[in-house]
Design a protein around this motif. Structure first.
Motif, short mmCIF file in Angstrom:
data_model
loop_
_atom_site.label_atom_id
_atom_site.label_comp_id
_atom_site.label_asym_id
_atom_site.label_seq_id
_atom_site.Cartn_x
_atom_site.Cartn_y
_atom_site.Cartn_z
N PHE A 226 0.70 99.52 11.43
CA PHE A 226 1.48 98.40 11.03
C PHE A 226 2.80 98.94 10.38
O PHE A 226 3.07 100.01 10.07
N ALA A 227 3.85 97.86 10.79
CA ALA A 227 5.15 98.31 10.38
C ALA A 227 5.39 98.25 9.03
O ALA A 227 4.50 97.55 8.35
N GLU A 228 6.41 98.75 8.56
CA GLU A 228 6.59 98.79 7.04
C GLU A 228 6.92 97.36 6.43
O GLU A 228 6.67 97.06 5.42
N ASP A 229 7.84 96.60 7.25
CA ASP A 229 8.31 95.53 7.01
C ASP A 229 7.58 94.19 7.60
O ASP A 229 7.53 94.23 8.70
N PRO A 230 7.17 93.14 6.74
CA PRO A 230 6.46 91.93 7.35
C PRO A 230 7.97 91.00 8.03
O PRO A 230 9.15 91.37 7.78
N LEU A 231 7.28 89.91 8.59
CA LEU A 231 8.14 88.83 9.10
C LEU A 231 7.95 87.67 8.50
O LEU A 231 6.71 87.43 8.01
N ILE A 232 8.81 86.94 8.23
CA ILE A 232 8.75 85.70 7.38
C ILE A 232 9.15 84.50 8.45
O ILE A 232 10.26 84.61 9.04
N PHE A 233 8.27 83.62 8.63
CA PHE A 233 8.64 82.26 9.57
C PHE A 233 8.31 81.18 8.86
O PHE A 233 7.44 81.04 8.00
N LEU A 234 9.29 80.13 9.00
CA LEU A 234 9.50 79.18 8.43
C LEU A 234 9.76 77.90 9.33
O LEU A 234 10.32 78.23 10.52
N GLY A 235 9.08 76.47 9.19
CA GLY A 235 9.16 75.51 10.20
C GLY A 235 9.12 74.40 9.54
O GLY A 235 8.52 74.05 8.25
N GLY A 236 9.63 73.56 10.02
CA GLY A 236 9.56 71.92 9.55
C GLY A 236 9.36 71.11 10.67
O GLY A 236 9.96 71.34 11.86
N GLU A 237 8.71 69.95 10.72
CA GLU A 237 8.67 68.86 11.72
C GLU A 237 8.54 67.52 11.14
O GLU A 237 8.14 67.14 10.04
N ALA A 238 9.22 66.68 11.81
CA ALA A 238 9.50 65.42 11.25
C ALA A 238 9.31 64.34 12.50
O ALA A 238 10.22 64.46 13.52
N ARG A 239 8.40 63.48 12.27
CA ARG A 239 8.13 62.48 13.58
C ARG A 239 8.86 61.38 13.19
O ARG A 239 8.75 60.38 12.24
N VAL A 240 9.83 60.78 13.98
CA VAL A 240 10.51 59.73 13.99
C VAL A 240 10.29 58.66 14.75
O VAL A 240 10.68 57.28 14.60
N SER A 241 9.11 58.79 15.28
CA SER A 241 8.73 57.56 16.36
C SER A 241 7.41 58.00 16.56
O SER A 241 6.78 59.08 16.63
#
Length: 297
Positions: A226-241
């Motif tokens: 394992f690497a020393e540093d993790p990864l952070i992932f963020l996401g958003g989703e918005a349905r407009v129709s």
């Protein structure tokens, strides 16, 4: 295997992927389900009735007998049908918006790349192609887990040089508005003895029309662990129709200043989803087009 044979094999693999997608969609659309003629106890559930002439109506069965059934549309109109005129009745997942119904996004188990905390429903799955050269698949298991995988078909490389990948995800909790999941992603470059991957955890909060996902991933390799540093992932989703959803996604290593991002939209057409986006880095660099599509069953 030499390169010329590999070039001959790639179109065959592409054809198999396309045939599998078409067959999955056809089977799902045409094969009757056992016990489909029933009145659901949950009156908030939505059913789709398919008549033999191809007409589709959304609503729910409110009464039935040996000869026919009474079907109440989303607009509250009761319609009578004879059983012999009905091809199929199935429960559809999604959200009611007044008298309109927005079906569930069949690709909501992921953003463009990163996983959400949702999983594919039991007995369902998908086949797709990402970035034109990465055919993949995914299937649900037990309603709480899923497995997915695929390979690359990069021109100029032999099959032994292509990239193979596999991922598994388990949902650890599922409430009305918040889900949590954990899983692993593993990849191996061709015949190389080395492999790499990520162990991740993710939480998704919101509804089917608007949600936010946050997760942490721990990279590893078979050689260094394992690497020393993790990864952070963020996401958003918005349905407009009913057919359109906007998606944004970022990946960041806390020890680094660089952030990788993707921003674009997902087009929903029955069981087909098409994604068009741009991906890039917070550092100077080009914007890379992202084009994905998948067919669910």
């Amino acid at each position: 295997m030499n390169r010329s044979r590999t070039r001959q094999a790639i179109p065959i693999i592409w054809a198999l992927v396309c045939c599998l997608a078409a067959a999955a969609s056809s089977v799902s659309a045409q094969q009757p389900q056992a016990g489909q003629f029933r009145v659901l106890e949950d009156t908030s559930s939505v059913q789709e009735i398919l008549l033999r002439d191809g007409t589709k109506i959304l609503g729910r069965v409110v009464a039935l007998d040996q000869e026919g059934l009474s079907f109440r549309t989303l607009g509250g109109i009761d319609v009578q049908f004879e059983r012999r005129d009905v091809e199929r009745i199935r429960v559809v997942r999604g959200e009611r918006r007044g008298n309109e119904f927005w079906p569930r996004d069949p690709s909501d188990s992921r953003l463009f790349l990163g996983p959400t905390a949702r999983v594919v429903e039991h007995g369902h799955g998908y086949v797709g192609v990402y970035e034109l050269f990465f055919p993949s698949f995914g299937v649900g298991a037990g309603g709480i887990a899923m497995i997915s995988g695929g390979m690359s078909l990069l021109p100029g490389l032999t099959l032994e040089e292509q990239l193979f990948f596999l991922s598994g995800k388990v949902q650890v909790f599922d409430t009305e508005y918040v889900q949590g999941a954990t899983g692993v992603f593993w990849t191996k470059p061709g015949t190389s003895e080395e492999s790499a991957g990520l162990v991740f955890g993710t939480v998704t909060a919101g509804k089917s029309t608007a949600a936010f996902t946050a997760g942490i991933a721990f990279p590893f390799t078979s050689h260094d662990g394992f690497a020393e540093d993790p990864l952070i992932f963020l996401g958003g989703e918005a349905r407009v129709s009913r057919r359109l959803k906007f998606i944004a996604e970022t990946w960041t290593a806390p020890a680094e200043s660089e952030t990788v991002f993707a921003l674009g939209l997902r087009i929903l057409a029955e069981r087909l989803t098409v994604e068009v986006a741009g991906a890039g880095s917070s550092e100077e660099g080009p914007i890379i087009p992202v084009v994905n599509f998948s067919v669910a069953w």
